[in-house]
Design an enzyme around this catalytic site. Structure first.
Site, mmCIF file in Angstrom:
data_model
loop_
_atom_site.group_PDB
_atom_site.id
_atom_site.type_symbol
_atom_site.label_atom_id
_atom_site.label_comp_id
_atom_site.label_asym_id
_atom_site.label_seq_id
_atom_site.Cartn_x
_atom_site.Cartn_y
_atom_site.Cartn_z
ATOM 1 N N LYS A 41 0.773 -1.097 0.098
ATOM 2 C CA LYS A 41 0.089 -0.090 0.087
ATOM 3 C C LYS A 41 0.682 1.150 0.105
ATOM 4 O O LYS A 41 2.108 1.101 0.345
ATOM 5 C CB LYS A 41 -0.699 -0.023 1.094
ATOM 6 C CG LYS A 41 -0.256 0.054 2.586
ATOM 7 C CD LYS A 41 -1.247 -0.296 3.646
ATOM 8 C CE LYS A 41 -0.284 -0.198 4.931
ATOM 9 N NZ LYS A 41 -1.130 -0.745 6.111
ATOM 10 N N ARG A 91 -10.400 0.411 15.205
ATOM 11 C CA ARG A 91 -10.427 0.889 13.845
ATOM 12 C C ARG A 91 -11.490 0.166 13.060
ATOM 13 O O ARG A 91 -12.620 0.103 13.569
ATOM 14 C CB ARG A 91 -9.147 0.957 13.168
ATOM 15 C CG ARG A 91 -8.780 2.223 12.373
ATOM 16 C CD ARG A 91 -7.325 1.980 11.961
ATOM 17 N NE ARG A 91 -7.064 0.891 11.261
ATOM 18 C CZ ARG A 91 -5.729 0.475 10.863
ATOM 19 N NH1 ARG A 91 -4.656 1.786 11.071
ATOM 20 N NH2 ARG A 91 -5.383 -0.511 10.172
ATOM 21 N N TYR A 129 14.304 31.154 5.251
ATOM 22 C CA TYR A 129 13.112 31.809 5.714
ATOM 23 C C TYR A 129 13.296 32.022 7.025
ATOM 24 O O TYR A 129 13.651 31.184 8.135
ATOM 25 C CB TYR A 129 12.018 30.988 5.515
ATOM 26 C CG TYR A 129 11.288 30.902 4.199
ATOM 27 C CD1 TYR A 129 10.827 32.080 3.384
ATOM 28 C CD2 TYR A 129 11.275 29.600 3.444
ATOM 29 C CE1 TYR A 129 10.336 31.929 2.338
ATOM 30 C CE2 TYR A 129 10.759 29.667 2.006
ATOM 31 C CZ TYR A 129 10.234 30.994 1.405
ATOM 32 O OH TYR A 129 9.973 30.762 0.301
ATOM 33 N N MET A 163 10.155 24.214 0.794
ATOM 34 C CA MET A 163 9.250 23.196 -0.030
ATOM 35 C C MET A 163 10.163 22.763 -0.995
ATOM 36 O O MET A 163 10.163 21.259 -1.062
ATOM 37 C CB MET A 163 8.022 24.126 -0.883
ATOM 38 C CG MET A 163 7.086 23.117 -1.369
ATOM 39 S SD MET A 163 5.821 23.757 -2.137
ATOM 40 C CE MET A 163 4.859 24.525 -0.961
HETATM 41 C C1 LIG Z 1 -0.506 -1.968 6.864
HETATM 42 C C2 LIG Z 1 -1.001 -2.992 7.459
HETATM 43 C C3 LIG Z 1 -0.294 -4.119 7.527
HETATM 44 C C4 LIG Z 1 1.637 -4.071 7.602
HETATM 45 O O1 LIG Z 1 1.994 -3.552 8.767
HETATM 46 P P1 LIG Z 1 3.524 -3.447 8.760
HETATM 47 O O2 LIG Z 1 3.651 -2.907 10.230
HETATM 48 O O3 LIG Z 1 3.984 -2.577 7.944
HETATM 49 O O4 LIG Z 1 4.012 -4.874 8.613
HETATM 50 C C5 LIG Z 1 -0.799 -5.305 7.815
HETATM 51 N N1 LIG Z 1 -2.120 -5.444 8.176
HETATM 52 C C6 LIG Z 1 -2.866 -4.298 7.678
HETATM 53 C C7 LIG Z 1 -4.315 -4.359 7.935
HETATM 54 C C8 LIG Z 1 -2.337 -3.281 7.376
HETATM 55 O O5 LIG Z 1 -3.131 -2.030 7.128
#
Ligand SMILES: *Cc1c(COP(=O)(O)O)cnc(C)c1O
Length: 384
Positions: A41, A139, A271, A319
């Site tokens: 991701k 969550r 800055y 930036m």
């Molecule tokens: C991002 C994520 C992971 C991976 O977590 P890491 O700490 O990077 O290994 C695993 N399961 C879910 C549901 C996630 O959102």
């Protein structure tokens, strides 16, 4: 973007051989009793989802995990054949996308199940789903007390295949919270029992992210979901005091000196004029700023490496530009390479080091490298 001579010289080097090394190192540590999901991701935590996926598929990972359907489509389009799980499920209207690209989807409500079932049945297809149980993270996920109601509905959705049941740890990296993690594992096992008692035997039972998989043997289920450790980011997401697999950093962030100037003692730079030269100085400007992933909080605090010398950031990071004090660097020249994350001779700056300095974790540092930063890959990633 991939590397090209006519671009701004601010780039990451992604070492795919180290990525592969980390996967095999973790696999040796955990063993072959479980399957491996590589979480790619957020553009593989800033490392390039397509290239990383291609390489990891050849190395033998079993699954890919993405956050959103759009990312799943991107990885599928890159030619990935193995299963892809959308960890964040899907949004209303994306059901067709999930089915068309043969993505598996996390579901965490009856409404999601109903919608996906409806579109799947209209298309004469079966959608593959993983039910997410909230065992304590708070969550996304179905709470324990809603499981029975959920299962009752699930039984009526004939175009869903329950491929997995999963949960997510909140504090797997914190050994003082082992009791909480064990409680999550117990709740998860109880949920799996309820599904089985109702005739659902999902193939996959998965709980563990990187710290979960490394630290909590009893929480590995039969599939582990690994992000951080594959990218070599173990320094802050794994407890310091445990036995762990060897990991190598995958990403290095580099730039070049755009301008050099002599500045007399007592002049203010950048800055806000937050830095004043305490001596006659040699000052360099580098084309990297907070949009490129160098956190502004490192202003007057961070360091970079030039020709093997650790040099301080002078004044505010802006930036697109950062000023550094290279007075101590012998024979420094315009166009010399500057290492922001990476190593040169004895000096090493890890993403974890930068993260610690600005009170975050390394993931946020690598994810924060914007796409205008050119990527160069070391190692093969085409599977043919
Ligand atoms: C991002 C994520 C992971 C991976 O977590 P890491 O700490 O990077 O290994 C695993 N399961 C879910 C549901 C996630 O959102």
């Amino acid at each position: 973007m991939t590397a090209n001579k006519n671009q701004r010289p601010t780039w990451t080097v992604i070492n795919l051989d180290n990525l592969a090394f980390n996967f095999h190192s973790v696999k040796r540590f955990i063993g072959s009793d479980v399957e491996y999901m590589a979480v790619v991701k957020a553009d593989a935590y800033g490392h390039g989802a397509i290239e990383c996926s291609k390489r990891l598929e050849t190395e033998g990972v079993n699954w890919f995990g993405v956050a959103i359907a759009e990312e799943g489509v991107e990885v599928r389009h890159a030619g990935i054949r193995i299963p892809i799980l959308c960890l964040g499920g899907f949004w209303h209207g994306q059901e067709q996308t999930i089915l068309e690209h043969d993505l598996s989807a996390v579901i965490f409500s009856v409404d999601m199940a109903r919608e996906l079932n409806k579109i799947a049945s209209e298309n004469g297809l079966t959608a593959k789903v993983h039910v997410k149980i909230d065992t304590g993270m708070g969550r996304i996920g179905i709470r324990n007390d809603q499981i029975f109601e959920f299962i009752d509905k699930l039984k009526t959705f004939k175009n869903l295949e329950l491929e997995g049941i999963m949960t997510h740890f909140a504090v797997a990296d914190d050994l003082t919270e082992n009791e909480f993690t064990n409680m999550q594992i117990q709740r998860f096992n109880a949920s799996v029992n309820i599904f089985e008692n109702n005739g659902f035997y999902p193939k996959y039972r998965d709980l563990a992210n990187s710290p979960g998989a490394i630290v909590h043997k009893q929480g590995r289920g039969n599939l582990v979901r690994l992000g951080g450790v594959l990218y070599g980011l173990g320094g802050d997401v794994l407890p310091a005091e445990i036995e762990k697999p060897e990991l190598k950093p995958v990403l290095s962030l580099r730039s070049r000196i755009a301008q050099l100037k002599f500045v007399s003692k007592g002049e203010a730079l950048g800055y806000g004029k937050t830095f004043t030269t305490g001596r006659d100085s040699l000052i360099a400007t580098i084309p990297i700023g907070y949009h490129d992933g160098l956190p502004r909080l490192l202003s007057n605090r961070g360091f970079v490496i030039v020709n093997g010398v650790l040099v301080p950031i002078a004044g505010r990071i802006s930036m697109d530009w950062t000023i550094i004090d290279v007075t101590e660097v012998p024979n420094v020249m315009v166009n010399d390479e500057v290492i922001v994350v990476g190593s040169d001779r004895e000096i090493l700056i890890k993403a974890e080091d930068i993260a610690r300095e600005v009170s975050t974790i390394s993931y946020e540092i690598t994810c924060g490298i914007n796409r205008r930063v050119v990527r160069k890959f070391v190692g093969e990633y085409e599977s043919n």
